[in-house]
Design a protein around this motif. Structure first.
Motif, PDB file in Angstrom:
ATOM      1  N   UNK A   1       0.823  -1.212   0.000  1.00 11.92           N
ATOM      2  CA  UNK A   1       0.000   0.000   0.000  1.00 11.92           C
ATOM      3  C   UNK A   1       0.855   1.258   0.000  1.00 11.92           C
ATOM      4  N   UNK A   2       1.940   1.252   0.763  1.00  7.81           N
ATOM      5  CA  UNK A   2       2.805   2.426   0.783  1.00  7.81           C
ATOM      6  C   UNK A   2       3.545   2.595  -0.544  1.00  7.81           C
ATOM      7  N   UNK A   3       3.972   1.491  -1.147  1.00  5.80           N
ATOM      8  CA  UNK A   3       4.603   1.592  -2.464  1.00  5.80           C
ATOM      9  C   UNK A   3       3.607   2.131  -3.491  1.00  5.80           C
ATOM     10  N   UNK A   4       2.374   1.638  -3.449  1.00  7.35           N
ATOM     11  CA  UNK A   4       1.356   2.108  -4.389  1.00  7.35           C
ATOM     12  C   UNK A   4       1.079   3.591  -4.224  1.00  7.35           C
ATOM     13  N   UNK A   5       1.267   4.108  -2.999  1.00  9.19           N
ATOM     14  CA  UNK A   5       1.033   5.524  -2.726  1.00  9.19           C
ATOM     15  C   UNK A   5       2.172   6.413  -3.215  1.00  9.19           C
ATOM     16  N   UNK A   6       3.305   5.817  -3.560  1.00  5.95           N
ATOM     17  CA  UNK A   6       4.421   6.603  -4.071  1.00  5.95           C
ATOM     18  C   UNK A   6       5.713   6.480  -3.293  1.00  5.95           C
ATOM     19  N   UNK A   7       5.726   5.681  -2.219  1.00  8.01           N
ATOM     20  CA  UNK A   7       6.971   5.471  -1.472  1.00  8.01           C
ATOM     21  C   UNK A   7       7.973   4.710  -2.330  1.00  8.01           C
ATOM     22  N   UNK A   8       9.241   4.977  -2.089  1.00 17.26           N
ATOM     23  CA  UNK A   8      10.311   4.256  -2.795  1.00 17.26           C
ATOM     24  C   UNK A   8      11.051   3.322  -1.860  1.00 17.26           C
ATOM     25  N   UNK A   9      10.795   3.444  -0.558  1.00 15.71           N
ATOM     26  CA  UNK A   9      11.489   2.626   0.436  1.00 15.71           C
ATOM     27  C   UNK A   9      10.464   1.992   1.373  1.00 15.71           C
ATOM     28  N   UNK A  10      10.556   0.687   1.566  1.00 18.56           N
ATOM     29  CA  UNK A  10       9.742  -0.026   2.549  1.00 18.56           C
ATOM     30  C   UNK A  10      10.577  -0.243   3.806  1.00 18.56           C
ATOM     31  N   UNK A  11      10.037   0.172   4.941  1.00 14.57           N
ATOM     32  CA  UNK A  11      10.722  -0.014   6.217  1.00 14.57           C
ATOM     33  C   UNK A  11      10.202  -1.277   6.882  1.00 14.57           C
ATOM     34  N   UNK A  12      11.088  -2.195   7.195  1.00 11.59           N
ATOM     35  CA  UNK A  12      10.687  -3.504   7.700  1.00 11.59           C
ATOM     36  C   UNK A  12      10.011  -3.417   9.067  1.00 11.59           C
ATOM     37  N   UNK A  13       9.263  -4.457   9.403  1.00  8.01           N
ATOM     38  CA  UNK A  13       8.512  -4.514  10.662  1.00  8.01           C
ATOM     39  C   UNK A  13       9.373  -5.057  11.800  1.00  8.01           C
ATOM     40  N   UNK A  14      10.607  -4.581  11.876  1.00  8.17           N
ATOM     41  CA  UNK A  14      11.560  -5.105  12.870  1.00  8.17           C
ATOM     42  C   UNK A  14      11.824  -4.142  14.015  1.00  8.17           C
ATOM     43  N   UNK A  15      11.176  -2.994  14.019  1.00  8.70           N
ATOM     44  CA  UNK A  15      11.427  -1.966  15.037  1.00  8.70           C
ATOM     45  C   UNK A  15      11.335  -2.526  16.448  1.00  8.70           C
ATOM     46  N   UNK A  16      10.341  -3.368  16.693  1.00  8.89           N
ATOM     47  CA  UNK A  16      10.066  -3.874  18.037  1.00  8.89           C
ATOM     48  C   UNK A  16      10.654  -5.267  18.275  1.00  8.89           C
ATOM     49  N   UNK A  17      11.381  -5.805  17.307  1.00 10.17           N
ATOM     50  CA  UNK A  17      11.898  -7.169  17.418  1.00 10.17           C
ATOM     51  C   UNK A  17      13.273  -7.157  18.086  1.00 10.17           C
ATOM     52  N   UNK A  18      13.390  -7.838  19.210  1.00 15.00           N
ATOM     53  CA  UNK A  18      14.673  -7.999  19.888  1.00 15.00           C
ATOM     54  C   UNK A  18      14.609  -9.266  20.724  1.00 15.00           C
ATOM     55  N   UNK A  19      15.759  -9.807  21.025  1.00 14.93           N
ATOM     56  CA  UNK A  19      15.802 -11.007  21.871  1.00 14.93           C
ATOM     57  C   UNK A  19      15.174 -10.729  23.229  1.00 14.93           C
ATOM     58  N   UNK A  20      15.532  -9.585  23.836  1.00 14.09           N
ATOM     59  CA  UNK A  20      14.993  -9.240  25.150  1.00 14.09           C
ATOM     60  C   UNK A  20      13.474  -9.142  25.117  1.00 14.09           C
ATOM     61  N   UNK A  21      12.969  -8.429  24.109  1.00 13.35           N
ATOM     62  CA  UNK A  21      11.537  -8.240  24.020  1.00 13.35           C
ATOM     63  C   UNK A  21      10.789  -9.537  23.806  1.00 13.35           C
ATOM     64  N   UNK A  22      11.345 -10.411  22.984  1.00 12.83           N
ATOM     65  CA  UNK A  22      10.687 -11.692  22.734  1.00 12.83           C
ATOM     66  C   UNK A  22      10.721 -12.574  23.977  1.00 12.83           C
ATOM     67  N   UNK A  23      11.835 -12.536  24.690  1.00 17.89           N
ATOM     68  CA  UNK A  23      11.917 -13.320  25.926  1.00 17.89           C
ATOM     69  C   UNK A  23      10.882 -12.843  26.940  1.00 17.89           C
ATOM     70  N   UNK A  24      10.686 -11.536  27.036  1.00 25.04           N
ATOM     71  CA  UNK A  24       9.684 -11.006  27.957  1.00 25.04           C
ATOM     72  C   UNK A  24       8.270 -11.444  27.555  1.00 25.04           C
ATOM     73  N   UNK A  25       8.069 -11.666  26.283  1.00 24.83           N
ATOM     74  CA  UNK A  25       6.760 -12.078  25.795  1.00 24.83           C
ATOM     75  C   UNK A  25       6.591 -13.601  25.814  1.00 24.83           C
ATOM     76  N   UNK A  26       7.562 -14.310  26.395  1.00 27.67           N
ATOM     77  CA  UNK A  26       7.469 -15.758  26.481  1.00 27.67           C
ATOM     78  C   UNK A  26       7.919 -16.488  25.242  1.00 27.67           C
ATOM     79  N   UNK A  27       8.664 -15.785  24.374  1.00 27.44           N
ATOM     80  CA  UNK A  27       9.165 -16.391  23.142  1.00 27.44           C
ATOM     81  C   UNK A  27      10.669 -16.598  23.272  1.00 27.44           C
ATOM     82  N   UNK A  28      11.294 -17.094  22.224  1.00 25.38           N
ATOM     83  CA  UNK A  28      12.710 -17.446  22.310  1.00 25.38           C
ATOM     84  C   UNK A  28      13.580 -16.514  21.480  1.00 25.38           C
ATOM     85  N   UNK A  29      14.886 -16.559  21.750  1.00 26.15           N
ATOM     86  CA  UNK A  29      15.835 -15.798  20.952  1.00 26.15           C
ATOM     87  C   UNK A  29      15.829 -16.284  19.503  1.00 26.15           C
ATOM     88  N   UNK A  30      15.639 -17.580  19.309  1.00 31.43           N
ATOM     89  CA  UNK A  30      15.569 -18.126  17.951  1.00 31.43           C
ATOM     90  C   UNK A  30      14.389 -17.534  17.193  1.00 31.43           C
TER      91      UNK A  30
END
Length: 300
Positions: free
Chosen positions: A53-82
């Motif tokens: 949708x952002x590309x269709x609107x005229x963006x040239x760069x897609x920013x990945x959905x990794x802003x909130x992804x970290x080992x610490x954050x996943x561990x706090x959420x009951x997930x693993x580093x893997x």
């Protein structure tokens, strides 16, 4: 596809907008400690559709959905580093596939959020973590290395609230071979922690891996001052992607005002030398389309 360097050579370049905003508008639950990373794990097609949708609107760069992804954050959420490492790779893959669908000249920025984002307590808006520069460097480097290994065109190191964390990121980039932009969040003409913008942008100037620097996740009224600070501190291109023109009414818990970025400010930012320009919180594809139209319009 394309390359980030090629895009910079043909600036100004239109960035995307608020991924979480779009997911929320489409009815996806981006709340909780993992924010959009929950959608990334459980409903990746929604992330892909948002990039499209952002590309269709005229963006040239897609920013990945990794802003909130970290080992610490996943561990706090009951997930693993893997699982965290897998999510980092998936975020870049989804953005890359969308860029390929969009065609030549569309690239991928892997989002690198601040340390405060993994705490999910708003501390990225003051930067008072109680961590040394060395500790922050040690925290950032593994994620930076993993994201760069996943194959983006550039790392979007964004919403950095302090000079200390900017210095930590610069150290963490050293020797990685990565290409990055460094973007800080500001209020009142200084970083959220009260540091001089000139000092932060000077760190970017001295770091070979940082190809551009500027501000994001701030009020639109802050951008012109930041652009002038960039111009005084470095010859590197300026990146700006503020929040929408709305203001948060804490008493009534709602956004007030128009979400559109004022057209006069957009023109001003371009005249002040913004090389990459997009939006952050509350900036939707229709607002990116307005930015793209402004960028295409001849300027005096």
């Amino acid at each position: 596809m394309g390359s980030f360097t090629d895009l910079l050579g043909a600036s100004p370049v239109v960035l995307d907008g608020g991924l979480g905003t779009l997911l929320d508008a489409r009815g996806y639950d981006a709340s909780g400690h993992l924010w959009s990373a929950r959608v990334l794990r459980e409903e990746p097609d929604a992330i892909a559709s948002a990039h499209d949708a952002f590309f269709a609107a005229g963006a040239r760069i897609a920013t990945s959905a990794s802003y909130q992804v970290s080992s610490d954050g996943f561990l706090r959420a009951g997930l693993s580093e893997t699982e965290a490492a897998r999510a980092l790779g998936t975020s870049v893959r989804l953005a890359r596939e969308s860029a390929e669908r969009a065609g030549t000249g569309h690239v991928v920025a892997a989002s690198v959020g601040p340390y405060g984002a993994t705490l999910a307590d708003g501390s990225e808006y003051h930067g008072r973590y109680g961590r040394t520069v060395a500790e922050l460097e040690a925290w950032h480097r593994p994620r930076i290395e993993r994201l760069w290994a996943a194959g983006p065109d550039v790392l979007a190191i964004e919403t950095i609230p302090s000079l200390a964390e900017a210095e930590a990121v610069a150290r963490a980039l050293d020797g990685t071979g990565a290409v990055a932009w460094l973007s800080v969040t500001v209020a009142g003409g200084v970083t959220r922690s009260g540091d001089s913008l000139h000092d932060v942008f000077s760190v970017a100037d001295e770091t070979p891996e940082i190809a551009a620097t500027g501000v994001n996740c701030c009020a639109p009224i802050e951008v012109t001052t930041a652009l002038r600070a960039v111009a005084h501190a470095t010859r590197k291109p300026a990146v700006v992607y503020p929040n929408s023109g709305e203001e948060w009414d804490a008493k009534n818990r709602r956004w007030m005002g128009s979400p559109a970025l004022p057209s006069d400010l957009l023109a001003e930012w371009l005249n002040e030398g913004a090389a990459l320009i997009g939006g952050c919180c509350r900036v939707a594809p229709e607002h990116i389309a307005t930015i793209a139209d402004t960028v295409r319009r001849p300027r005096p």
